[in-house]
Write an enzyme that holds these catalytic residues in place. Structure first.
Site, short mmCIF file in Angstrom:
data_model
loop_
_atom_site.label_atom_id
_atom_site.label_comp_id
_atom_site.label_asym_id
_atom_site.label_seq_id
_atom_site.Cartn_x
_atom_site.Cartn_y
_atom_site.Cartn_z
CG ASP A 2 -2.00 1.03 1.15
OD1 ASP A 2 -2.43 1.36 0.03
OD2 ASP A 2 -2.42 1.52 2.21
CG HIS A 19 0.23 2.40 -9.65
ND1 HIS A 19 -0.15 1.96 -8.40
CD2 HIS A 19 -0.79 3.20 -10.09
CE1 HIS A 19 -1.33 2.46 -8.09
NE2 HIS A 19 -1.74 3.21 -9.10
CG LEU A 113 9.62 -17.50 -3.81
CD1 LEU A 113 10.48 -16.51 -3.01
CD2 LEU A 113 8.78 -16.70 -4.81
#
Length: 226
Positions: A2, A19, A113
């Site tokens: 956030d 962004h 991962l």
């Protein structure tokens, strides 16, 4: 993850710049996770509530997603990362869904991962769709209501096959989960960082792991005597 918009606002930049900076923070987070031997990492990239943002910003976000799918997936594949997408993906257009599917197919055998990207995701929506799928099985006679348990329910969530998170991290100084992995986070440790996501780096990742290591996880049992 956030704070992209507020990070940009503080610098007099358009929200898209925030962004883009947030996407760079994702790369740093991934490197830190792989360096530390983390096996599962889930990033809340686009919430179900984000669809209500201005159409131009939604378009910018989906365009940025397309860019990274086309330019970063091959690199992640070489690094041994498996990519999975969770959420109501049907809300995206067909061409984007095809790109998501190609990324999953390309990386599905990787084991270094597992990166879960939550797109068009909401924790309540996840629970509702799981309940709906179980109800359909009951209606079709394939399942009895009394056979439904927590394990069976978890198998119907978008995260099926993935361990519940050990730790949930929230940036930007907010103290809430904001509809993220509500079922799965029942016993997760919560860490809140007073930084905007674009500023997240390897040092912050280490701070999270250190905080987690100091926690005593009891899962409802009595505290240890030590």
């Amino acid at each position: 993850m956030d704070g992209n918009g507020r990070w940009a606002l503080e610098r007099g930049l358009p929200r898209l710049a925030g962004h883009k900076a947030g996407a760079e923070a994702v790369s740093r987070c991934l490197r830190a996770a792989m360096h530390r031997g983390v096996k599962y990492l889930t990033l809340y990239a686009f919430s179900s509530e984000n669809w209500s943002r201005e159409p131009a910003e939604v378009a910018d976000l989906t365009s940025l997603l397309r860019y990274y799918l086309r330019h970063k997936v091959a690199e992640l594949h070489r690094e041994g990362v498996r990519i999975r997408f969770i959420g109501d993906l049907a809300r995206f257009d067909v061409s984007l869904r095809e790109e998501l599917a190609r990324a999953e197919t390309l990386t599905r055998n990787n084991g270094r991962l597992t990166l879960l990207l939550a797109l068009s995701y909401g924790g309540r929506g996840d629970i509702v769709q799981a309940a709906r799928r179980l109800a359909q099985s009951v209606q079709q006679g394939d399942l009895k209501p009394e056979e439904i348990n927590e394990t069976l329910f978890a198998d119907k969530l978008w995260t099926a096959g993935v361990p519940d998170p050990d730790v949930v991290v929230r940036t930007s100084g907010e103290f809430r989960l904001s509809n993220f992995l509500l079922w799965q986070s029942a016993y997760a440790e919560l860490v809140f960082l007073d930084i905007f996501w674009p500023d997240f780096n390897e040092g912050h990742f280490a701070t999270v792991l250190e905080a987690y290591a100091r926690r005593e996880r009891r899962f409802g049992t009595r505290p240890s005597a030590s």
